[in-house]
Design an enzyme around this catalytic site. Structure first.
Site, mmCIF file in Angstrom:
data_model
loop_
_atom_site.group_PDB
_atom_site.id
_atom_site.type_symbol
_atom_site.label_atom_id
_atom_site.label_comp_id
_atom_site.label_asym_id
_atom_site.label_seq_id
_atom_site.Cartn_x
_atom_site.Cartn_y
_atom_site.Cartn_z
ATOM 1 N N LYS A 26 -71.099 -33.271 -23.437
ATOM 2 C CA LYS A 26 -72.240 -33.709 -24.236
ATOM 3 C C LYS A 26 -73.371 -34.169 -23.328
ATOM 4 C CE LYS A 26 -69.450 -35.153 -28.194
ATOM 5 N NZ LYS A 26 -68.993 -36.274 -29.035
ATOM 6 N N ARG A 28 -76.204 -36.608 -22.238
ATOM 7 C CA ARG A 28 -76.486 -38.037 -22.378
ATOM 8 C C ARG A 28 -77.626 -38.406 -21.432
ATOM 9 N NH1 ARG A 28 -74.008 -38.592 -27.005
ATOM 10 N NH2 ARG A 28 -71.730 -38.628 -26.931
ATOM 11 N N CYS A 133 -56.592 -30.300 -7.467
ATOM 12 C CA CYS A 133 -56.621 -30.134 -6.007
ATOM 13 C C CYS A 133 -55.238 -30.222 -5.383
ATOM 14 C CB CYS A 133 -57.547 -31.172 -5.380
ATOM 15 S SG CYS A 133 -57.404 -32.816 -6.122
ATOM 16 N N LEU A 387 -27.471 -58.254 -9.381
ATOM 17 C CA LEU A 387 -27.370 -57.733 -8.016
ATOM 18 C C LEU A 387 -28.681 -57.829 -7.255
ATOM 19 C CD1 LEU A 387 -25.300 -54.492 -8.748
ATOM 20 C CD2 LEU A 387 -24.441 -56.656 -7.827
ATOM 21 N N GLN A 391 -38.079 -52.309 -7.889
ATOM 22 C CA GLN A 391 -39.385 -51.800 -8.322
ATOM 23 C C GLN A 391 -39.501 -51.765 -9.840
ATOM 24 O OE1 GLN A 391 -42.006 -50.643 -6.399
ATOM 25 N NE2 GLN A 391 -43.204 -50.070 -8.168
ATOM 26 N N GLY A 393 -37.267 -53.343 -12.129
ATOM 27 C CA GLY A 393 -36.725 -54.468 -12.873
ATOM 28 C C GLY A 393 -35.407 -54.946 -12.287
ATOM 29 N N VAL A 394 -34.678 -55.725 -13.082
ATOM 30 C CA VAL A 394 -33.425 -56.342 -12.641
ATOM 31 C C VAL A 394 -32.295 -55.314 -12.628
ATOM 32 C CG1 VAL A 394 -31.708 -58.119 -13.199
ATOM 33 C CG2 VAL A 394 -34.135 -58.580 -13.530
ATOM 34 N N VAL A 395 -31.416 -55.410 -11.590
ATOM 35 C CA VAL A 395 -30.220 -54.580 -11.514
ATOM 36 C C VAL A 395 -29.009 -55.498 -11.631
ATOM 37 C CG1 VAL A 395 -28.915 -52.888 -10.175
ATOM 38 C CG2 VAL A 395 -31.413 -52.973 -9.986
ATOM 39 N N ASP A 500 -38.962 -41.513 -1.628
ATOM 40 C CA ASP A 500 -38.906 -42.922 -1.230
ATOM 41 C C ASP A 500 -37.624 -43.203 -0.457
ATOM 42 O OD1 ASP A 500 -39.706 -45.512 -0.938
ATOM 43 O OD2 ASP A 500 -39.433 -46.104 -3.025
#
Length: 638
Positions: A26, A28, A133, A387, A391, A393-395, A500
């Site tokens: 559009k 503008r 890209c 434990l 990254q 949450g809780v384990v 990672d």
């Protein structure tokens, strides 16, 4: 209202906030002031601005750059530029290159002192849920092209982080040559077939109604090979059901019947097991690390002049295809050889007095908690203890159905692209290898969702290196690295990228085996800080130049990360580049700086690390090549 600096009618593209949103363009009226860029409806008949449609505060702008026009763009859309701020890129199309240059020059001047200027940007459009890209599918993903420099200092880079070398940066994605394809995998011969008789190596209690119980050392008939992980089988009583494929072996292979045969155990693990049992004459038979299809007898003795120790004897074959440990005592098969040496030392440090086995307590993990089960009822989970906090949450450590040990990752809401992950989980469950942490299933019917995996009692490799290893042997350190390469070689063969890989994302089982975990999960992170190479959560210390500069992940970026993981192992868990911050690491690594040689790593080990850190991705080895290289080094240590 501030006085306007520039005013121009441009075409504005909609921001496509959802993958399914249709694009529209559009006209503008754009007005630039000292404080903001605003755009309005425009009345052509009266030549006047109408209602305000939107604006961007100057102080919130992170980057202003040109955009590569789309293929076959119409004449009115061949001079695009972008204004990047928190909500994403604002795409604007100028009527001429001169007008575009005028606006870019003025905007860059206004934003030059902004605090959060970007180091990299995306030169192409975000469209249909993808950056054109670099093909990344996360809108917040870090840019893939470094901003051009001005007077030697990159726009958005502080003076302290300017490049100190004139060594050219790696090519941008448009110029980059295609990476060398992975070598073809050798064709795998089918290990099992329908109608084959197999023997159970382990007991298996059915976990789903359609499963069949396995009793160790009993025979079963394979009726159907459902997939690589599960067979439909029948027992000698006529009962039918599904069994895990890694719990059985072909009936023709005799060694699996014997308690003393521990096939999935390496030299240092054998020594740990024998020393833990602490029985003079304790022994086991394992696959030889040197040769496929060869075997080694490991024996523990207290009678050595050096004190309690382990000796390892390769089982050899003479010209008559007879097996022997002492050349004068040859046998037609390995069980006969073992039986003889249980009664006669005959050249060994001790006769084989006590069978030591890890098979009962170390049955392998299954691909899922029963055939076809991937959605787990959370009511069947019992939470026992926390434990850690990761990254997502809780384990927690817990039990499934009150009897199976599991780790339960409780996903913090807003930390993960949940719908995408749930679809991927069905694929990830089929990945099974003894050096990968097995995904058992997910709980998606409630929030937060849970990811349920195999539980490993010795926890994170990084903590294990720092707290449990006092005086590790060279064999032990190298076998840890080999475990990781074995798991990663399997992922590589499945065209799976970890993204990672680090010691913190590996776990250690009760037997000391290292298993890789959290493979592929970083694709589902919803965290702006994670996707910025200057953010504290992005794995800068484990990333190669092409990831730091262009966010270009591949199996070869995993190779680089493995080299850093090796460095962690040989420093017993030190922080890579411990004296540098993330910005300094990006600058130094991209100009050729590498980690130093750890004191416990000899020249050959360090050379292996350096091969993983080749600047050109296609010059780095594959994981399969690393498996072979590490085995060669182990052979010399043995």
């Amino acid at each position: 209202m501030s006085d306007s600096i520039l005013e121009e009618v441009f075409i504005k593209r909609s921001q496509q906030k959802k993958k399914t949103s249709p694009l529209n363009f559009k006209e503008r009226l754009f007005v630039l002031t000292q404080d903001k860029v605003a755009y309005y409806d425009y009345d052509y008949d009266k030549g006047k601005r109408k209602g305000l449609k939107g604006s961007v505060d100057i102080e919130k702008i992170k980057c202003v750059e040109v955009v590569i026009p789309e293929d076959n763009a119409p004449a009115e859309r061949i001079f695009p530029f972008q204004i990047i701020y928190d909500e994403g890129p604002l795409y604007i199309f100028a009527k001429s290159d001169d007008v575009r240059k005028q606006w870019l020059h003025k905007l860059k001047h206004l934003v030059r002192f902004n605090k959060e200027l970007m180091q990299k940007y995306h030169p192409c459009f975000w469209e249909d849920g993808m950056w054109r890209c670099c093909q990344q599918e996360v809108k917040q993903a870090m840019g893939c092209r470094v901003l051009e420099t001005r007077n030697g200092v990159g726009k958005g880079l502080s003076k302290g982080s300017r490049r100190k070398s004139r060594k050219p940066l790696p090519p941008t994605p448009e110029e980059e040559k295609p990476t060398r394809p992975l070598p073809p995998q050798p064709p795998k011969q089918p290990k099992f077939s329908e109608g084959m008789t197999v023997i159970a190596e382990y007991d298996y209690a059915p976990m789903a109604p359609q499963d069949l119980e396995l009793r160790k050392d009993e025979e079963y008939l394979i009726l159907q090979i459902c997939d690589a992980n599960w067979f439909r089988a029948k027992d000698k009583y006529g009962n039918e059901g599904y069994i895990p494929s890694n719990y059985v072996v072909e009936a023709l292979n005799g060694l699996e019947k014997f308690e003393w045969y521990c096939k999935s155990i390496n030299r240092s693990q054998a020594e740990n097991l024998l020393k833990t049992e602490n029985k003079d004459g304790g022994f086991l038979v394992r696959d030889s690390g040197k040769y496929t299809g060869k075997y080694t007898v490991s024996v523990f003795t207290k009678a050595s002049p050096q004190g309690p120790t382990c000796r390892h004897y390769n089982i050899l074959i003479n010209h008559q295809n007879q097996f022997y440990l002492a050349e004068k005592h040859c046998f037609s098969n390995i069980p006969e050889l073992i039986n003889y040496h249980q009664h006669n030392a005959a050249g060994l440090v001790s006769r084989l007095k006590y069978v030591i086995s890890n098979r009962t307590q170390n049955a392998p993990s299954t691909a899922g908690l029963g055939y076809g089960v991937w959605e787990i009822d959370p009511r069947q989970l019992t939470f026992i203890k926390e434990l850690g906090n990761g990254q997502f949450g809780v384990v927690k450590y817990g039990k499934w159905q009150g009897r199976h040990d599991v780790a339960i990752k409780m996903i913090k809401e807003g930390s993960m692209s949940e719908d995408d992950f749930i679809e991927e989980a069905k694929v990830m469950m089929k990945l099974r290898h003894e050096n990968l942490v097995q995904l058992y299933g997910v709980c998606t019917k409630q929030r937060p969702i849970y990811i349920v995996t195999e539980f490993l009692s010795n926890g994170c490799l990084l903590t294990y290196l720092r707290e449990n290893l006092q005086h590790p042997s060279p064999v032990q350190l190298l076998e840890m690295c080999k475990d990781v390469t074995e798991g990663m070689s399997y992922l590589e063969s499945q065209q799976y990228i970890h993204r990672d890989l680090a010691a913190r994302n590996c776990l250690v089982d009760s037997n000391g085996t290292i298993k890789v975990t959290d493979f592929g999960l970083s694709r589902y992170v919803l965290d702006d800080e994670y996707f910025s190479s200057v953010g504290s959560k992005f794995p800068v210390r484990w990333s190669p130049p092409e990831v730091l500069l262009y966010c270009k992940f591949s199996s070869k970026s995993d190779i680089w990360a493995f080299g850093v993981l090796m460095w962690e192992v040989y420093t017993l868990g030190r922080m890579p580049y411990e004296r540098l911050n993330n910005t300094e690491i990006v600058d130094k690594v991209s100009t050729g700086y590498r980690l130093y040689r750890p004191q416990m790593a000899n020249d050959k080990i360090y050379s292996l690390m350096m091969n993983c850190w080749q600047e050109k991705a296609d010059e780095r080895p594959t994981f399969q090549e690393l498996v072979i290289s590490i085995q060669d080094l182990l052979d010399n240590l043995y």
